[in-house]
Design an enzyme around this catalytic site. Structure first.
Site, PDB file in Angstrom:
ATOM      1  N   GLU A 259     -27.496  89.374  80.156  1.00 11.99           N
ATOM      2  CA  GLU A 259     -26.557  88.248  80.185  1.00 11.99           C
ATOM      3  C   GLU A 259     -25.683  88.306  78.940  1.00 11.99           C
ATOM      4  OE1 GLU A 259     -27.891  84.207  81.338  1.00 11.99           O
ATOM      5  OE2 GLU A 259     -27.092  83.574  79.404  1.00 11.99           O
TER       6      GLU A 259
ATOM      7  N   ALA B  96     -19.274  74.747  79.623  1.00 12.05           N
ATOM      8  CA  ALA B  96     -19.043  73.417  80.190  1.00 12.05           C
ATOM      9  C   ALA B  96     -17.597  73.012  79.974  1.00 12.05           C
ATOM     10  CB  ALA B  96     -19.972  72.404  79.537  1.00 12.05           C
TER      11      ALA B  96
ATOM     12  N   GLY C 163     -24.992  72.796  85.290  1.00 10.09           N
ATOM     13  CA  GLY C 163     -24.457  72.768  83.928  1.00 10.09           C
ATOM     14  C   GLY C 163     -25.147  71.697  83.114  1.00 10.09           C
ATOM     15  N   ASP C 164     -25.124  71.884  81.807  1.00  6.53           N
ATOM     16  CA  ASP C 164     -25.743  70.898  80.922  1.00  6.53           C
ATOM     17  C   ASP C 164     -24.819  69.706  80.726  1.00  6.53           C
ATOM     18  OD1 ASP C 164     -28.321  71.672  80.244  1.00  6.53           O
ATOM     19  OD2 ASP C 164     -27.565  73.257  78.937  1.00  6.53           O
TER      20      ASP C 164
ATOM     21  N   TYR D  39     -36.963  77.005  86.205  1.00  2.00           N
ATOM     22  CA  TYR D  39     -37.506  76.570  84.911  1.00  2.00           C
ATOM     23  C   TYR D  39     -39.034  76.664  84.845  1.00  2.00           C
ATOM     24  CZ  TYR D  39     -32.737  75.144  84.630  1.00  2.00           C
ATOM     25  OH  TYR D  39     -31.368  75.199  84.630  1.00  2.00           O
TER      26      TYR D  39
ATOM     27  N   LYS E 248     -32.332  74.035  96.647  1.00  2.12           N
ATOM     28  CA  LYS E 248     -31.305  74.983  96.188  1.00  2.12           C
ATOM     29  C   LYS E 248     -31.382  76.271  97.019  1.00  2.12           C
ATOM     30  CE  LYS E 248     -31.518  75.774  91.604  1.00  2.12           C
ATOM     31  NZ  LYS E 248     -31.231  75.428  90.204  1.00  2.12           N
TER      32      LYS E 248
ATOM     33  N   GLN F  23     -30.949  80.097  65.307  1.00  2.00           N
ATOM     34  CA  GLN F  23     -30.486  80.207  66.697  1.00  2.00           C
ATOM     35  C   GLN F  23     -31.597  79.777  67.660  1.00  2.00           C
ATOM     36  OE1 GLN F  23     -30.476  84.251  67.786  1.00  2.00           O
ATOM     37  NE2 GLN F  23     -30.246  83.813  69.931  1.00  2.00           N
TER      38      GLN F  23
END
Ligand code: FAD
Length: 294
Positions: free
Chosen positions: A16, A50, A109-110, A145, A165, A212
């Protein structure tokens, strides 16, 4: 190509990346993708910011196009829906279609304080359903999750929602990062029991930087096992030692996952090809694929 079709015969190995930040140039991302290509991943996914795709010069769709069309690597475009109207989604879908990007990671999305949400989509399943209804030939992935989504009541409810989903058209899942493989194994078992049979990749975040990881963990709620806490305590203030210890921890996790029959490994590279390379070099024989160019 449908990413879900890659699974079965081998452990899928993917990366990613995120588009460059607004104030950074695009050269760095070109060199990152070039370096990642040498590691021959099965695909590279590109995150979506976002409220829009963040970068000034290159956004998610453009970066996916570059990965697919210039570097010849399969790609997944992340797309979140909380801050997008149907019209905004339509525009992105057209751009992805034009760029021959076939795979989308449909996300809610957050929740970002200060950003006004739109009302067209509430959940990732709404976006998945909408994309399917457009019949433009996209294959849809989704997030899951192992330690339960932070807003979910409990794992049972979260997995019931995950099933919605998948029923909406998601045929491949990528997990949130986790540091304790037992959490992943327990989750995987519950997912199977719920009748969710799509391939599920384990999301691995190499912990190479103390601040981080503190930020990531506070955002997603992943727990830190004692073994990792000790590494952070001992090496957290020594960037090189922390990087090497974090790489080693990630390799250990991957070996254990592969030995346990995981469908795939998705590395959150944080756009750091050095870390991706060290991990790939150590695990490509274990994964049993040609993940390093000969
Ligand atoms: P959903 O699937 O909508 O789930 C959110 C919550 O709603 C959960 O608690 C779930 O149980 C519940 N829920 C789901 N469906 C229903 C339903 N039909 N009815 C009732 N409740 C429901 N964020 C970004 O902004 N950009 C990215 O590029 C990005 N990439 C990610 C990649 C991965 C692999 C992962 C794991 C996360 C990523 N995220 C990204 C973060 C993600 O957007 C957040 O975790 C967000 O809070 C949830 O997104 P989701 O798609 O899982 O939401």
């Amino acid at each position: 190509m449908n990413i879900a079709k890659m699974f079965g015969e081998k452990v899928v190995f993917s990366f990613e990346v995120f588009p460059p930040k607004k104030d950074s140039g695009i050269e760095s991302i070109y060199s990152t993708i070039k370096d990642l290509k040498e590691l021959n991943p099965d695909f590279i996914s590109v995150t979506y910011g976002a409220g829009g795709s963040g970068a000034k010069n290159v956004d998610t769709a453009e970066l996916c196009s570059l990965i697919k069309n210039e570097y010849g690597i399969e790609t997944i475009a992340h797309l979140s829906c909380l801050y997008n109207t149907r019209e905004m989604v339509d525009e992105i879908l057209e751009r992805l279609k034009d760029a021959k990007v076939d795979n989308i990671l449909a996300l809610r999305g957050d929740i970002t304080p200060g950003l006004e949400t739109q009302n067209d989509f509430q959940h990732a399943s709404d976006l998945a359903e909408y994309i399917k209804s457009k019949d433009m030939g996209f294959h849809i992935s989704g997030a899951c999750y192992p330690e339960v989504h932070q807003e979910a009541e409990d794992m049972e409810t979260d997995i019931e929602n995950l099933k919605k989903k998948v029923d909406a058209g998601v045929d491949h899942l990528i997990s949130q990062l986790f540091f304790n493989n037992d959490d992943f194994y327990w989750f995987y078992e519950q997912v199977q029991k719920a009748g969710i049979n799509v391939p599920l990749e384990a999301g691995i975040m190499p912990v190479t930087n103390k601040s981080q990881i503190q930020r990531m963990v506070s955002m997603c709620g992943a727990s830190i096992p004692i073994k990792l806490a000790k590494l952070l305590q001992r090496f957290g203030d020594d960037p090189i030692a922390m990087r090497d210890a974090g790489i080693s921890y990630a390799i250990d996790q991957i070996i254990n996952l592969v030995a346990s029959g995981v469908d795939g490994i998705h590395i959150y590279t944080m756009n750091d090809p050095y870390v991706a390379k060290k991990i790939t070099e150590s695990v490509h024989n274990i994964i049993g694929s040609d993940n390093l160019k000969k």
